[in-house]
Design a protein around this motif. Structure first.
Motif, PDB file in Angstrom:
ATOM      1  N   PHE A  16      52.526  26.143  40.767  1.00 17.30           N
ATOM      2  CA  PHE A  16      51.937  25.130  39.895  1.00 17.30           C
ATOM      3  C   PHE A  16      50.409  25.182  39.943  1.00 17.30           C
ATOM      4  CE2 PHE A  16      50.008  20.930  39.406  1.00 17.30           C
ATOM      5  CZ  PHE A  16      50.331  20.689  38.070  1.00 17.30           C
ATOM      6  N   VAL A  17      49.844  25.256  41.158  1.00 13.21           N
ATOM      7  CA  VAL A  17      48.384  25.312  41.303  1.00 13.21           C
ATOM      8  C   VAL A  17      47.833  26.512  40.543  1.00 13.21           C
ATOM      9  CG1 VAL A  17      46.473  25.647  42.922  1.00 13.21           C
ATOM     10  CG2 VAL A  17      48.331  24.084  43.509  1.00 13.21           C
ATOM     11  N   HIS A  18      48.454  27.665  40.718  1.00 11.90           N
ATOM     12  CA  HIS A  18      47.979  28.879  40.041  1.00 11.90           C
ATOM     13  C   HIS A  18      48.051  28.742  38.507  1.00 11.90           C
ATOM     14  CE1 HIS A  18      48.815  31.621  43.775  1.00 11.90           C
ATOM     15  NE2 HIS A  18      47.699  30.928  43.890  1.00 11.90           N
ATOM     16  N   GLU A  19      49.198  28.290  38.023  1.00 14.10           N
ATOM     17  CA  GLU A  19      49.391  28.222  36.565  1.00 14.10           C
ATOM     18  C   GLU A  19      48.519  27.145  35.917  1.00 14.10           C
ATOM     19  OE1 GLU A  19      53.596  27.757  36.029  1.00 14.10           O
ATOM     20  OE2 GLU A  19      54.019  29.885  36.432  1.00 14.10           O
ATOM     21  N   TYR A  20      48.458  25.974  36.554  1.00 15.47           N
ATOM     22  CA  TYR A  20      47.683  24.871  35.997  1.00 15.47           C
ATOM     23  C   TYR A  20      46.196  25.214  35.947  1.00 15.47           C
ATOM     24  CZ  TYR A  20      45.802  20.123  35.461  1.00 15.47           C
ATOM     25  OH  TYR A  20      45.124  19.008  35.027  1.00 15.47           O
ATOM     26  N   THR A  21      45.682  25.789  37.025  1.00 14.74           N
ATOM     27  CA  THR A  21      44.233  26.041  37.088  1.00 14.74           C
ATOM     28  C   THR A  21      43.828  27.290  36.311  1.00 14.74           C
ATOM     29  OG1 THR A  21      44.401  27.224  39.213  1.00 14.74           O
ATOM     30  CG2 THR A  21      44.031  24.839  39.287  1.00 14.74           C
ATOM     31  N   SER A  22      44.709  28.276  36.193  1.00 15.64           N
ATOM     32  CA  SER A  22      44.348  29.468  35.408  1.00 15.64           C
ATOM     33  C   SER A  22      44.165  29.095  33.937  1.00 15.64           C
ATOM     34  CB  SER A  22      45.394  30.562  35.570  1.00 15.64           C
ATOM     35  OG  SER A  22      46.648  30.153  35.086  1.00 15.64           O
ATOM     36  N   LYS A  23      44.963  28.143  33.453  1.00 12.86           N
ATOM     37  CA  LYS A  23      44.802  27.668  32.072  1.00 12.86           C
ATOM     38  C   LYS A  23      43.478  26.923  31.913  1.00 12.86           C
ATOM     39  CE  LYS A  23      49.792  27.131  31.304  1.00 12.86           C
ATOM     40  NZ  LYS A  23      50.890  26.170  31.250  1.00 12.86           N
ATOM     41  N   LYS A  24      43.156  26.078  32.896  1.00 18.00           N
ATOM     42  CA  LYS A  24      41.923  25.278  32.816  1.00 18.00           C
ATOM     43  C   LYS A  24      40.674  26.160  32.947  1.00 18.00           C
ATOM     44  CE  LYS A  24      43.470  20.855  32.992  1.00 18.00           C
ATOM     45  NZ  LYS A  24      42.943  19.677  32.278  1.00 18.00           N
ATOM     46  N   LEU A  25      40.741  27.170  33.840  1.00 19.16           N
ATOM     47  CA  LEU A  25      39.569  27.983  34.114  1.00 19.16           C
ATOM     48  C   LEU A  25      39.446  29.165  33.157  1.00 19.16           C
ATOM     49  CD1 LEU A  25      39.753  28.018  38.027  1.00 19.16           C
ATOM     50  CD2 LEU A  25      38.148  26.727  36.609  1.00 19.16           C
ATOM     51  N   GLY A  26      40.577  29.484  32.515  1.00 18.22           N
ATOM     52  CA  GLY A  26      40.561  30.631  31.589  1.00 18.22           C
ATOM     53  C   GLY A  26      39.790  30.319  30.328  1.00 18.22           C
TER      54      GLY A  26
ATOM     55  N   LYS B 128      32.841  32.070  40.489  1.00 23.90           N
ATOM     56  CA  LYS B 128      33.834  31.699  39.474  1.00 23.90           C
ATOM     57  C   LYS B 128      35.195  32.269  39.846  1.00 23.90           C
ATOM     58  CE  LYS B 128      34.767  32.160  34.498  1.00 23.90           C
ATOM     59  NZ  LYS B 128      35.275  30.809  34.344  1.00 23.90           N
ATOM     60  N   ASN B 129      36.216  31.426  39.753  1.00 25.63           N
ATOM     61  CA  ASN B 129      37.597  31.835  40.026  1.00 25.63           C
ATOM     62  C   ASN B 129      38.395  31.976  38.736  1.00 25.63           C
ATOM     63  OD1 ASN B 129      37.269  29.946  42.869  1.00 25.63           O
ATOM     64  ND2 ASN B 129      38.261  31.937  43.039  1.00 25.63           N
ATOM     65  N   SER B 130      39.400  32.869  38.751  1.00 30.36           N
ATOM     66  CA  SER B 130      40.354  32.929  37.637  1.00 30.36           C
ATOM     67  C   SER B 130      41.449  31.881  37.816  1.00 30.36           C
ATOM     68  CB  SER B 130      40.961  34.328  37.527  1.00 30.36           C
ATOM     69  OG  SER B 130      41.651  34.669  38.717  1.00 30.36           O
ATOM     70  N   HIS B 131      41.683  31.470  39.057  1.00 25.17           N
ATOM     71  CA  HIS B 131      42.533  30.319  39.367  1.00 25.17           C
ATOM     72  C   HIS B 131      42.056  29.732  40.682  1.00 25.17           C
ATOM     73  CE1 HIS B 131      44.790  33.548  41.574  1.00 25.17           C
ATOM     74  NE2 HIS B 131      44.823  32.602  42.503  1.00 25.17           N
ATOM     75  N   ILE B 132      42.397  28.483  40.930  1.00 25.83           N
ATOM     76  CA  ILE B 132      42.044  27.869  42.218  1.00 25.83           C
ATOM     77  C   ILE B 132      42.930  28.484  43.304  1.00 25.83           C
ATOM     78  CG2 ILE B 132      42.103  25.727  43.569  1.00 25.83           C
ATOM     79  CD1 ILE B 132      39.773  25.873  41.583  1.00 25.83           C
ATOM     80  N   PRO B 133      42.321  29.066  44.330  1.00 23.79           N
ATOM     81  CA  PRO B 133      43.122  29.649  45.403  1.00 23.79           C
ATOM     82  C   PRO B 133      43.767  28.562  46.259  1.00 23.79           C
ATOM     83  CG  PRO B 133      40.796  29.778  45.948  1.00 23.79           C
ATOM     84  CD  PRO B 133      40.877  29.240  44.550  1.00 23.79           C
TER      85      PRO B 133
ATOM     86  N   ASP C  38      41.836  18.636  39.339  1.00 28.94           N
ATOM     87  CA  ASP C  38      40.861  18.260  38.305  1.00 28.94           C
ATOM     88  C   ASP C  38      39.512  17.928  38.936  1.00 28.94           C
ATOM     89  OD1 ASP C  38      42.673  18.682  36.271  1.00 28.94           O
ATOM     90  OD2 ASP C  38      43.252  16.566  36.087  1.00 28.94           O
ATOM     91  N   GLU C  39      39.547  17.224  40.054  1.00 27.53           N
ATOM     92  CA  GLU C  39      38.296  16.925  40.753  1.00 27.53           C
ATOM     93  C   GLU C  39      37.688  18.193  41.350  1.00 27.53           C
ATOM     94  OE1 GLU C  39      38.276  13.732  43.525  1.00 27.53           O
ATOM     95  OE2 GLU C  39      39.436  12.375  42.242  1.00 27.53           O
ATOM     96  N   GLY C  40      38.536  19.004  41.955  1.00 25.08           N
ATOM     97  CA  GLY C  40      38.041  20.229  42.587  1.00 25.08           C
ATOM     98  C   GLY C  40      37.376  21.158  41.600  1.00 25.08           C
ATOM     99  N   MET C  41      37.904  21.237  40.387  1.00 24.23           N
ATOM    100  CA  MET C  41      37.376  22.165  39.384  1.00 24.23           C
ATOM    101  C   MET C  41      36.113  21.657  38.689  1.00 24.23           C
ATOM    102  SD  MET C  41      40.763  23.848  37.564  1.00 24.23           S
ATOM    103  CE  MET C  41      41.641  22.301  37.277  1.00 24.23           C
ATOM    104  N   GLU C  42      35.647  20.467  39.042  1.00 25.85           N
ATOM    105  CA  GLU C  42      34.421  19.949  38.424  1.00 25.85           C
ATOM    106  C   GLU C  42      33.202  20.799  38.792  1.00 25.85           C
ATOM    107  OE1 GLU C  42      35.793  15.249  38.146  1.00 25.85           O
ATOM    108  OE2 GLU C  42      34.340  15.865  39.676  1.00 25.85           O
TER     109      GLU C  42
END
Length: 342
Positions: A332-342, A13-18, A301-305
């Motif tokens: 952008f990648v960090h901020e967008y994915t941290s919200k989705k994964l948080g 599990k990631n806190s954001h997509i690296p 979005d696909e990657g985080m599935e």
């Protein structure tokens, strides 16, 4: 230490997509271009402090989650007896192509500590300086062989395939020698401190699945089986190789790098079970920001599935890319994915 990249490699599990970018060190950076006015690629790699600085620059500038060692896939080749020159605007050029059994037999072996000590010293320096994981790499036997046989870059690889099809005994001897070189070279880099290892098989997409399985898969299986024992994540990447991803999925690797022709969702629907890395078309980096953002959202979005995704470009960064765009994209990648994964 920021371990988001290593977590993704392990499908944790990631806190954001690296995110990191192939060829993030070099080409697009004004500081690098200034260095290149005085020093060649080989000059820079032979100066560990300078090479470490080039490697670390995009980490400081863009805020990426991993560094990749600045060097060329042809760096170890002179050690086995092949003279190579990296010509600007052309790529690797070899004046003594390897096209006969005799030429293959003449190839020597590499002693990394003796032949490429500057590579190992650069790794040691970087491990003292970096707060993100260090990726190092090698070229795959087919891609190295394509340069060695053709004498330089090629569009069709006719001479390479000629050797492969007409003299398979010499071909497999060449694969074995390049496999031995790759294993020794990779192990030395890992021993020096590399925390992940990527093999670039940039041009193997020129082969169909049947020929890949027969002529390439055995040496790749041997290389990765040997490196598996070293305990670091292993990544395999190639361009135009959509038809080979299920072969790669059978290899003892952790991550498959995708180019822009195959999306993360499609790869998983095909049955790929490894972690995935990719796959923004680097040409999009010249588009307006809203276009970049929209396409990046789709990929993320696909990657985080599923767990196990690393954002990257589908091929290397090129000189025309604005470094401010890369910084904006990374944020952008960090901020967008941290919200989705948080």
């Amino acid at each position: 230490m920021n371990e988001e990249f290593l977590k993704a490699c392990r499908k944790e599990k990631n806190s954001h997509i690296p995110v990191w970018y192939m060829r993030q060190a070099g080409r697009s950076q004004p500081e690098y271009r200034k260095l290149k006015e005085k020093y060649s690629l080989f000059d820079i790699t032979h100066r560990p402090e300078m090479c470490a600085g080039v490697t670390k620059l995009p980490v400081d500038q863009h805020g990426v989650d991993a560094a990749i060692l600045y060097k060329d896939i042809m760096s170890p080749v002179p050690a086995i007896g092949v003279d190579v020159e990296i010509k600007p605007g052309v790529g690797p050029v070899i004046d003594n192509p390897v096209r006969t059994r005799e030429a293959v037999e003449r190839l020597g072996t590499i002693n990394p500590e003796k032949d490429v000590p500057y590579v190992l010293e650069t790794i040691k320096i970087l491990r003292q300086q970096l707060e993100v994981p260090l990726i190092t790499f090698a070229g795959a036997p087919f891609t190295l062989a394509s340069y060695m046989v053709e004498g330089g870059p090629s569009r069709d690889y006719h001479k390479t395939k000629q050797l492969m099809f007409s003299d398979p005994e010499s071909w497999f001897m060449l694969m074995d020698k390049l496999g031995d070189m790759t294993i020794a070279y990779a192990k030395a880099q890992i021993k020096a401190g590399a925390q992940a290892f990527q093999i670039f098989d940039s041009w193997v997409g020129a082969l169909n699945q049947q020929d890949y399985a027969k002529y390439i898969m055995p040496v790749m299986e041997r290389i990765f089986s040997e490196l598996r024992r070293e305990g670091v994540p292993l990544i395999l990447y190639g361009t135009g190789a959509r038809h080979l991803v299920m072969e790669w999925n059978e290899l003892p690797i952790d991550v498959i790098g995708l180019d822009w022709r195959l999306s993360p969702r499609e790869a998983r629907q095909m049955g790929v079970t490894k972690a995935l890395q990719g796959n923004l078309d680097p040409s999009l980096l010249l588009a307006p920001w809203e276009v970049i953002e929209a396409r990046t959202k789709e990929i993320l979005d696909e990657g985080m599935e599923e767990p196990g995704f690393i954002f990257n470009v589908g091929k290397g960064i090129f000189p025309e890319v604005n470094i401010a765009t890369l910084k904006q994209l990374t944020t952008f990648v960090h901020e967008y994915t941290s919200k989705k994964l948080g």
